[in-house]
Design an enzyme around this catalytic site. Sequence first.
Site, short mmCIF file in Angstrom:
data_model
loop_
_atom_site.label_atom_id
_atom_site.label_comp_id
_atom_site.label_asym_id
_atom_site.label_seq_id
_atom_site.Cartn_x
_atom_site.Cartn_y
_atom_site.Cartn_z
N ASP A 76 15.17 1.78 -0.58
CA ASP A 76 13.84 1.59 -0.86
C ASP A 76 12.99 2.17 -0.29
O ASP A 76 12.07 0.96 -0.07
CB ASP A 76 13.60 0.52 -1.37
CG ASP A 76 14.31 -0.52 -0.91
OD1 ASP A 76 15.11 -0.55 -0.58
OD2 ASP A 76 12.68 -1.80 -1.22
N CYS A 77 12.38 2.70 0.71
CA CYS A 77 10.84 2.88 1.54
C CYS A 77 10.37 3.55 1.28
O CYS A 77 11.12 4.88 1.33
CB CYS A 77 12.15 3.02 3.24
SG CYS A 77 11.05 3.12 4.39
N LYS A 104 22.25 -2.42 11.65
CA LYS A 104 22.47 -1.42 11.95
C LYS A 104 22.93 -1.15 13.30
O LYS A 104 23.45 -1.88 14.29
CB LYS A 104 21.44 -1.37 12.88
CG LYS A 104 19.90 -2.02 11.66
CD LYS A 104 18.76 -2.09 12.44
CE LYS A 104 17.45 -3.13 11.30
NZ LYS A 104 16.74 -3.29 11.85
N LYS A 266 9.43 -11.12 -0.64
CA LYS A 266 7.66 -11.17 -0.75
C LYS A 266 6.96 -12.09 -1.34
O LYS A 266 6.18 -12.79 -1.09
CB LYS A 266 7.27 -9.65 -0.82
CG LYS A 266 6.96 -8.60 0.42
CD LYS A 266 6.21 -8.91 1.46
CE LYS A 266 5.97 -8.35 2.86
NZ LYS A 266 5.75 -8.75 4.09
#
Length: 269
Positions: A76-77, A104, A266
């Site tokens: 979702d970037c 990562k 957020k």
Amino acid sequence: MSTVEITRAACALSSTIKHLSCNRRFHRKRTFIPHNFSDFRRPGRIRTFTVCMSSASNPLEVCVKASVSTPNKLGDCPFCQRVLMTLEEKYLPYDVKLVDLTDKPEWFLKINPEGKVPVIKLDGKWVADSDIITQSLEEKYPNPPLLTPPEKASVGSKVLPAFIGFLKSKDPSDGTEQALLNELSFLNDYIKENGPFVNGKEVSAADLSLSPKLHHMEIALSHYKNWSVPDSLPYLKTYMKSMFLRDSFVKTCAAREDVVTGWRPKVFA
């Protein structure tokens, strides 16, 4: 026929032409391209596949966020989508490496120690930051042109911070909703006078940057605020539908559930 219906028909025709054109290239080069990322079932958390859309011989390697909800899907970037849309609109071949940003791999951190995506390999060097990447692609592959004139390049640039401010807000009377509406109203009026796209009749880099952000705004505010772009902004709504129907957008769009999940921190920060 309404404006939206005309837009849908035009986008569908454009997608069909691109599809037929690409299919001829694929057949000649004997290249298999999946209709969706789930056609690849390789082990490990990095999924690699080739999207070949031109006669260029060396696909560009690009690292983007992987989906957190579905294996072998884009994450979702909006900045990753911007880069992928640019590659699609320029008909450039590319190899996508889907990177699990929650775990990562070492090879990725060696490429970009900051651990951020997107990252693309150009002329043997890894380049980060979507602004720099898209500018570099425009310089290296100028056709078809996507350059936005400097005086138009910042159109809609305040929408994302206004959207985030409203999304994070816990106080309905703090003015964040109105701030977002002000930015969207400006964009609506701009499209009315200058559209159908930011640079007029043709899609440009500004549209490829703005449309993923508008898509995230639409999904996140609908889910968390039960809010949508008001009908009083018809030119903006038509613009969004037109961009969301483009072949380059559809092919590089994240799943709705990923967008919702991505913005959750957020909301509950």
